[in-house]
Design an enzyme around this catalytic site. Sequence first.
Site, PDB file in Angstrom:
ATOM      1  N   ASP A 134       9.018  -7.923  -4.615  1.00 46.04           N
ATOM      2  CA  ASP A 134       7.982  -8.163  -3.601  1.00 46.04           C
ATOM      3  C   ASP A 134       7.594  -9.624  -3.724  1.00 46.04           C
ATOM      4  O   ASP A 134       7.703 -10.213  -4.814  1.00 46.04           O
ATOM      5  CB  ASP A 134       6.771  -7.253  -3.863  1.00 46.04           C
ATOM      6  CG  ASP A 134       5.788  -7.213  -2.694  1.00 46.04           C
ATOM      7  OD1 ASP A 134       5.660  -6.152  -2.070  1.00 46.04           O
ATOM      8  OD2 ASP A 134       5.154  -8.261  -2.392  1.00 46.04           O
TER       9      ASP A 134
ATOM     10  N   LEU B 262       8.636  -2.625   4.316  1.00 47.19           N
ATOM     11  CA  LEU B 262       8.128  -3.949   4.671  1.00 47.19           C
ATOM     12  C   LEU B 262       7.378  -3.889   5.999  1.00 47.19           C
ATOM     13  O   LEU B 262       7.515  -2.923   6.756  1.00 47.19           O
ATOM     14  CB  LEU B 262       9.315  -4.915   4.746  1.00 47.19           C
ATOM     15  CG  LEU B 262       9.998  -5.159   3.390  1.00 47.19           C
ATOM     16  CD1 LEU B 262      11.398  -5.732   3.554  1.00 47.19           C
ATOM     17  CD2 LEU B 262       9.138  -6.074   2.518  1.00 47.19           C
TER      18      LEU B 262
ATOM     19  N   LYS C  92       8.810   7.933  15.001  1.00 42.30           N
ATOM     20  CA  LYS C  92       7.604   7.394  14.361  1.00 42.30           C
ATOM     21  C   LYS C  92       6.672   6.775  15.417  1.00 42.30           C
ATOM     22  O   LYS C  92       5.460   6.939  15.360  1.00 42.30           O
ATOM     23  CB  LYS C  92       8.010   6.350  13.314  1.00 42.30           C
ATOM     24  CG  LYS C  92       6.896   5.537  12.713  1.00 42.30           C
ATOM     25  CD  LYS C  92       5.970   6.326  11.821  1.00 42.30           C
ATOM     26  CE  LYS C  92       4.878   5.423  11.258  1.00 42.30           C
ATOM     27  NZ  LYS C  92       3.818   6.177  10.589  1.00 42.30           N
TER      28      LYS C  92
ATOM     29  N   GLN D  96       0.821  -1.209   0.000  1.00 43.11           N
ATOM     30  CA  GLN D  96       0.000   0.000   0.000  1.00 43.11           C
ATOM     31  C   GLN D  96       0.864   1.272   0.000  1.00 43.11           C
ATOM     32  O   GLN D  96       0.510   2.269  -0.630  1.00 43.11           O
ATOM     33  CB  GLN D  96      -0.875  -0.018   1.254  1.00 43.11           C
ATOM     34  CG  GLN D  96      -2.202   0.580   1.008  1.00 43.11           C
ATOM     35  CD  GLN D  96      -3.094   0.493   2.231  1.00 43.11           C
ATOM     36  OE1 GLN D  96      -2.795  -0.186   3.227  1.00 43.11           O
ATOM     37  NE2 GLN D  96      -4.188   1.183   2.181  1.00 43.11           N
TER      38      GLN D  96
ATOM     39  N   THR E 209       7.873   0.746   9.402  1.00 42.09           N
ATOM     40  CA  THR E 209       7.704   1.076  10.817  1.00 42.09           C
ATOM     41  C   THR E 209       8.086  -0.164  11.610  1.00 42.09           C
ATOM     42  O   THR E 209       7.352  -1.161  11.590  1.00 42.09           O
ATOM     43  CB  THR E 209       6.238   1.443  11.127  1.00 42.09           C
ATOM     44  OG1 THR E 209       5.874   2.548  10.321  1.00 42.09           O
ATOM     45  CG2 THR E 209       6.062   1.793  12.595  1.00 42.09           C
TER      46      THR E 209
ATOM     47  N   ASN F 110       5.071   9.520  17.419  1.00 45.31           N
ATOM     48  CA  ASN F 110       4.003  10.118  16.613  1.00 45.31           C
ATOM     49  C   ASN F 110       2.758   9.227  16.585  1.00 45.31           C
ATOM     50  O   ASN F 110       1.643   9.691  16.796  1.00 45.31           O
ATOM     51  CB  ASN F 110       4.518  10.345  15.191  1.00 45.31           C
ATOM     52  CG  ASN F 110       3.401  10.815  14.273  1.00 45.31           C
ATOM     53  OD1 ASN F 110       3.005  11.977  14.318  1.00 45.31           O
ATOM     54  ND2 ASN F 110       2.883   9.922  13.454  1.00 45.31           N
ATOM     55  N   ASN F 111       2.985   7.933  16.318  1.00 41.82           N
ATOM     56  CA  ASN F 111       1.825   7.049  16.174  1.00 41.82           C
ATOM     57  C   ASN F 111       1.123   6.815  17.500  1.00 41.82           C
ATOM     58  O   ASN F 111      -0.090   6.628  17.537  1.00 41.82           O
ATOM     59  CB  ASN F 111       2.240   5.717  15.539  1.00 41.82           C
ATOM     60  CG  ASN F 111       2.358   5.862  14.034  1.00 41.82           C
ATOM     61  OD1 ASN F 111       2.600   6.959  13.546  1.00 41.82           O
ATOM     62  ND2 ASN F 111       2.192   4.785  13.310  1.00 41.82           N
TER      63      ASN F 111
ATOM     64  N   ARG G  40       1.916  10.144   7.889  1.00 45.81           N
ATOM     65  CA  ARG G  40       0.769  10.299   6.974  1.00 45.81           C
ATOM     66  C   ARG G  40       0.463   8.958   6.281  1.00 45.81           C
ATOM     67  O   ARG G  40       1.247   8.030   6.355  1.00 45.81           O
ATOM     68  CB  ARG G  40       0.981  11.421   5.956  1.00 45.81           C
ATOM     69  CG  ARG G  40       1.322  12.752   6.663  1.00 45.81           C
ATOM     70  CD  ARG G  40       1.586  13.882   5.701  1.00 45.81           C
ATOM     71  NE  ARG G  40       2.074  15.052   6.426  1.00 45.81           N
ATOM     72  CZ  ARG G  40       2.730  16.055   5.871  1.00 45.81           C
ATOM     73  NH1 ARG G  40       2.979  16.051   4.580  1.00 45.81           N
ATOM     74  NH2 ARG G  40       3.127  17.078   6.602  1.00 45.81           N
TER      75      ARG G  40
ATOM     76  N   LYS H 277     -12.744  17.980  38.777  1.00 45.98           N
ATOM     77  CA  LYS H 277     -14.213  18.018  38.893  1.00 45.98           C
ATOM     78  C   LYS H 277     -14.862  17.803  37.515  1.00 45.98           C
ATOM     79  O   LYS H 277     -15.779  17.002  37.363  1.00 45.98           O
ATOM     80  CB  LYS H 277     -14.636  19.369  39.483  1.00 45.98           C
ATOM     81  CG  LYS H 277     -16.143  19.605  39.465  1.00 45.98           C
ATOM     82  CD  LYS H 277     -16.553  21.075  39.443  1.00 45.98           C
ATOM     83  CE  LYS H 277     -15.964  21.858  38.316  1.00 45.98           C
ATOM     84  NZ  LYS H 277     -16.689  22.911  37.703  1.00 45.98           N
TER      85      LYS H 277
HETATM   86  P1  NAD Z   1       1.449  -3.719   2.993  1.00 46.87           P
HETATM   87  O1  NAD Z   1       1.095  -4.948   3.730  1.00 46.87           O
HETATM   88  O2  NAD Z   1       0.440  -3.088   2.076  1.00 46.87           O
HETATM   89  O3  NAD Z   1       2.782  -3.962   2.123  1.00 46.87           O
HETATM   90  C1  NAD Z   1       3.837  -4.754   2.544  1.00 46.87           C
HETATM   91  C2  NAD Z   1       4.417  -5.434   1.292  1.00 46.87           C
HETATM   92  O4  NAD Z   1       5.570  -6.170   1.680  1.00 46.87           O
HETATM   93  C3  NAD Z   1       3.443  -6.417   0.636  1.00 46.87           C
HETATM   94  O5  NAD Z   1       3.311  -6.118  -0.751  1.00 46.87           O
HETATM   95  C4  NAD Z   1       4.099  -7.780   0.860  1.00 46.87           C
HETATM   96  O6  NAD Z   1       3.857  -8.700  -0.197  1.00 46.87           O
HETATM   97  C5  NAD Z   1       5.555  -7.388   0.939  1.00 46.87           C
HETATM   98  N1  NAD Z   1       6.392  -8.357   1.645  1.00 46.87           N
HETATM   99  C6  NAD Z   1       6.159  -8.982   2.822  1.00 46.87           C
HETATM  100  N2  NAD Z   1       7.202  -9.771   3.149  1.00 46.87           N
HETATM  101  C7  NAD Z   1       8.102  -9.633   2.156  1.00 46.87           C
HETATM  102  C8  NAD Z   1       9.391 -10.176   1.931  1.00 46.87           C
HETATM  103  N3  NAD Z   1       9.949 -11.030   2.789  1.00 46.87           N
HETATM  104  N4  NAD Z   1      10.046  -9.812   0.801  1.00 46.87           N
HETATM  105  C9  NAD Z   1       9.489  -8.936  -0.077  1.00 46.87           C
HETATM  106  N5  NAD Z   1       8.270  -8.394   0.086  1.00 46.87           N
HETATM  107  C10 NAD Z   1       7.596  -8.725   1.186  1.00 46.87           C
HETATM  108  O7  NAD Z   1       1.946  -2.670   4.090  1.00 46.87           O
HETATM  109  P2  NAD Z   1       2.075  -1.067   3.951  1.00 46.87           P
HETATM  110  O8  NAD Z   1       0.794  -0.418   4.351  1.00 46.87           O
HETATM  111  O9  NAD Z   1       2.701  -0.745   2.644  1.00 46.87           O
HETATM  112  O10 NAD Z   1       3.086  -0.779   5.139  1.00 46.87           O
HETATM  113  C11 NAD Z   1       4.486  -1.021   5.035  1.00 46.87           C
HETATM  114  C12 NAD Z   1       5.149  -0.415   6.273  1.00 46.87           C
HETATM  115  O11 NAD Z   1       4.850   0.981   6.324  1.00 46.87           O
HETATM  116  C13 NAD Z   1       4.650  -1.014   7.589  1.00 46.87           C
HETATM  117  O12 NAD Z   1       5.721  -1.095   8.487  1.00 46.87           O
HETATM  118  C14 NAD Z   1       3.605   0.010   8.041  1.00 46.87           C
HETATM  119  O13 NAD Z   1       3.433  -0.009   9.451  1.00 46.87           O
HETATM  120  C15 NAD Z   1       4.220   1.308   7.554  1.00 46.87           C
HETATM  121  N6  NAD Z   1       3.294   2.418   7.294  1.00 46.87           N
HETATM  122  C16 NAD Z   1       2.075   2.207   6.716  1.00 46.87           C
HETATM  123  C17 NAD Z   1       1.238   3.302   6.472  1.00 46.87           C
HETATM  124  C18 NAD Z   1      -0.121   3.142   5.818  1.00 46.87           C
HETATM  125  O14 NAD Z   1      -0.910   4.103   5.843  1.00 46.87           O
HETATM  126  N7  NAD Z   1      -0.424   1.997   5.202  1.00 46.87           N
HETATM  127  C19 NAD Z   1       1.658   4.605   6.802  1.00 46.87           C
HETATM  128  C20 NAD Z   1       2.927   4.786   7.341  1.00 46.87           C
HETATM  129  C21 NAD Z   1       3.732   3.687   7.578  1.00 46.87           C
END
Ligand code: NAD
Length: 254
Positions: free
Chosen positions: A31, A65, A171, A11, A96, A174-175, A123, A240
Site C-alpha cells: 500500500d 483500490l 455492484k 478500510q 468498485t 446494487n449501489n 456490505r 393522487k
Molecule cells: P480506502 O481509501 O480506505 O483504501 C484504499 C487504499 O488504497 C488506501 O490504503 C490507499 O493508501 C491505497 N492506495 C491508493 N492508491 C494506491 C496505489 N497506487 N498503490 C497501492 N495502494 C494504493 O478505500 P476502501 O474503503 O478500502 O475502498 C476500496 C474500494 O472498495 C473502493 O473501490 C470502494 O468503493 C470499495 N468499497 C468500499 C466499501 C466500504 O464500505 N468502505 C464497501 C464496498 C466496496
Amino acid sequence: MNKVGFVGLGQMGGPMSRNLIKGGFNLRVFDLDPKAVAAVVKAGAKAAKSPKDAATGADAVITMLPIGAIVEQAVFGPDGIAEGMAKGALLIDMSTILPLDTDRIGKRLMERGFAMVDAPVGRTSAAAIEAKSMFMVGGSAADVARARPYLEKMGEAIVHCGPLGAGARMKLVNNYMSCVVNLLTAETLTLAEACGIGIETALEVLRGTPAGRGHINTTWPGKALKDDPKPEFMLDLAFKDLGLALDTAAQLNV
Ligand code: NAD
C-alpha cells in the site's frame, strides 16, 4: 495456492487481508500508506516493496483500490503486478470500478497469459471485519472456482454474476438501489417527523407495509416477476397519493 499478493490495505483491504492471514494464507502486501502496511504486517503478512514485489511468487493477487485508473496503474504501471505475476496466476480485483475499466484490464491480462475475476464487495467495512461480506463475482466458471477459497475466508456469500465484468456491473446496480433507497428513507422519516409522528411509530407502520418490507421482496416476486399485470392498486390512486404527500411536505416546508 497458499501464496497471496494483496495491494490496497485501506478500510476494506485491511480487514480482508487480515482475514486471509487468519485463514492460513501467506500474504505479501503493498500500500502507498506505510501505516496501512504496518497494521497488516503486525497480523502476520510480509511487506512488499511494490505491487510487482507483492505479486512475485503469488498464486493469486488481490487488489482493493479506490478507482479503475489506480487499479490499472498498480497492475500495468512500472513495478506493477503484471511484472511480478507468474504466467497463469489469477488477479482478483475487488475494487468498485467502472465496468469498462474491468473489461480492459481483463483483456490486457489475458493477452499476457494471466487470469482475472472481478469480485466487488457488497456490505460495509463492519462486515469485512467479521468476514461476513458478500461478493459479486465475474469471470469464467474455472477462474471463479480458483477464486473461491480466497473469497470464502473474507466473506459469507459469493454470487457468480456472469463473465468477467459482470461483478463490477452488478455492484453498480446494487449501489444505485442502495443509495437511492437510503436517500428515500431519509426523506420519508423526515416527513414523518415533520408531521409530528414519532420515529418509532413511523418505523412500526413502514416495516409492516411494502414501503418498508421492500417492493423487491413483495410486489416484484408476487406480481411483476410472475408476469401478472392485474393491478391491486390503481395508478391514478397512486398518483393522487404521491401528490398528497408532496403537498403535505410542501405545507410543512420539508
Ligand atoms: P480506502 O481509501 O480506505 O483504501 C484504499 C487504499 O488504497 C488506501 O490504503 C490507499 O493508501 C491505497 N492506495 C491508493 N492508491 C494506491 C496505489 N497506487 N498503490 C497501492 N495502494 C494504493 O478505500 P476502501 O474503503 O478500502 O475502498 C476500496 C474500494 O472498495 C473502493 O473501490 C470502494 O468503493 C470499495 N468499497 C468500499 C466499501 C466500504 O464500505 N468502505 C464497501 C464496498 C466496496
